[in-house]
Design an enzyme around this catalytic site. Structure first.
Site, short mmCIF file in Angstrom:
data_model
loop_
_atom_site.label_atom_id
_atom_site.label_comp_id
_atom_site.label_asym_id
_atom_site.label_seq_id
_atom_site.Cartn_x
_atom_site.Cartn_y
_atom_site.Cartn_z
N HIS A 1 82.16 25.41 136.01
CA HIS A 1 81.62 24.60 137.10
C HIS A 1 82.73 24.06 137.99
O HIS A 1 83.86 23.83 137.54
CB HIS A 1 80.72 23.47 136.57
CG HIS A 1 81.43 22.33 135.91
ND1 HIS A 1 81.32 22.05 134.57
CD2 HIS A 1 82.25 21.37 136.41
CE1 HIS A 1 82.01 20.97 134.27
NE2 HIS A 1 82.60 20.54 135.38
N ASN B 1 82.78 25.71 131.51
CA ASN B 1 81.73 26.69 131.80
C ASN B 1 81.84 27.25 133.22
O ASN B 1 80.93 27.91 133.71
CB ASN B 1 80.34 26.09 131.58
CG ASN B 1 80.05 24.91 132.50
OD1 ASN B 1 80.87 24.54 133.33
ND2 ASN B 1 78.87 24.33 132.37
N GLU C 1 76.77 23.35 138.33
CA GLU C 1 76.67 24.02 137.04
C GLU C 1 76.28 25.49 137.21
O GLU C 1 75.84 25.92 138.29
CB GLU C 1 75.65 23.30 136.16
CG GLU C 1 75.96 21.83 135.90
CD GLU C 1 77.08 21.62 134.90
OE1 GLU C 1 77.64 22.62 134.41
OE2 GLU C 1 77.40 20.45 134.60
N ASP D 1 82.23 14.28 144.30
CA ASP D 1 81.03 13.90 143.57
C ASP D 1 81.08 12.46 143.09
O ASP D 1 82.10 11.78 143.21
CB ASP D 1 80.81 14.84 142.38
CG ASP D 1 82.10 15.16 141.62
OD1 ASP D 1 82.97 14.27 141.57
OD2 ASP D 1 82.23 16.27 141.09
#
Length: 262
Positions: free
Chosen positions: A131, A129, A136, A63
């Site tokens: 990810h 979380n 997400e 990314d």
């Protein structure tokens, strides 16, 4: 899914390096999927220290932030140059271009790069979380490379790298979950109590797009390297017939590190 239990960041780095070294030495023209952030830092340091021969290696990064110049110290272009590319001679390196004038076209271009360079080993961290990359909760499991809006929790987690909150980018380009799942092998690293809930979901949770990392439950070749804090919420059931738990002494004393990748 193999779980390799380590005690320290140094042990994690050494074991992770051995897995990468095995791929680099046994594949003719290997492609490594690279991650950024704090999770892989020790592994990259081991690659530098051991002067790993990367002359045949192509890298593709997970990314990059949108609208963050490559020369910005918080861009992943800069990160990779500082950590690896300025130190080791790679055959070819690819990082998504978050400065592209047409971001949708950049996503398509990057998918083409991934198709032409199938990933032999993908390095991943895991967000609090759940990810992976910048995918997400709620991201479709079949998603390709795409533009994402970063959640507030992810932006807060990355705030430590920036001077002030408004400097943290709001969007990023990320390899999609579908793209990540095409890797032949996945190496996920997790350290510390902050990752415990996400690791529990990964190993014992329901297969659900609400926790992106759970997609790895369906991948045929995943190795998780984690410390006891990251595993602290997991039950002893992680050592069932579907998973193998090794300690560092098992791994570094013989050839079992390489075997976990088979």
């Amino acid at each position: 899914m193999n779980i390799l239990v380590v005690k320290t960041p140094e042990e994690l780095a050494e074991v992770g390096y051995k897995l990468i070294e095995e791929v680099v030495k046994t594949k003719e023209n290997p492609t490594l999927g690279m991650a950024t952030g704090s999770s892989p830092l020790g592994i990259y340091a081991e690659m530098r220290k051991n002067k790993l021969d990367t002359s045949r290696v192509t890298t593709v990064n997970l990314d990059e932030y949108v609208n963050l110049p490559h020369e910005d110290k918080n861009s992943y272009h800069y990160f990779m140059q500082e950590q690896l590319f300025d130190h080791l001679p790679f055959k070819q390196t690819y990082v998504p271009n978050g400065m592209a004038s047409d971001l949708e076209e950049e996503c398509k271009r990057y998918e083409g790069i991934l198709a032409a360079n199938p990933v032999d080993l993908q390095i991943l961290g895991i967000g609090e979380n759940g990810h992976i990359g910048f995918n997400e909760p709620g991201t479709p499991f079949n998603s390709p490379t795409n533009i994402v809006e970063l959640t507030e929790s992810t932006r807060q987690a990355n705030l430590r790298f920036f001077e002030k909150e408004e400097d943290v980018p709001t969007h990023a380009i990320t390899m999609g979950i579908g793209s990540i799942m095409k890797a032949k092998q996945v190496l996920l690293v997790a350290m510390g109590a902050k990752k415990a809930e996400a690791v529990k979901e990964l190993l014992q949770g329901e297969y659900s797009e609400e926790c992106p990392a759970t997609v790895l439950q369906r991948h045929p070749n995943v190795t998780v390297i984690a410390d006891q804090e990251a595993l602290s919420l997991c039950s002893e059931a992680i050592a069932d017939e579907h998973r193998q738990v090794f300690t560092i002494s098992d791994l570094l004393s013989d050839s079992r590190v390489g075997e976990t990748a088979n």
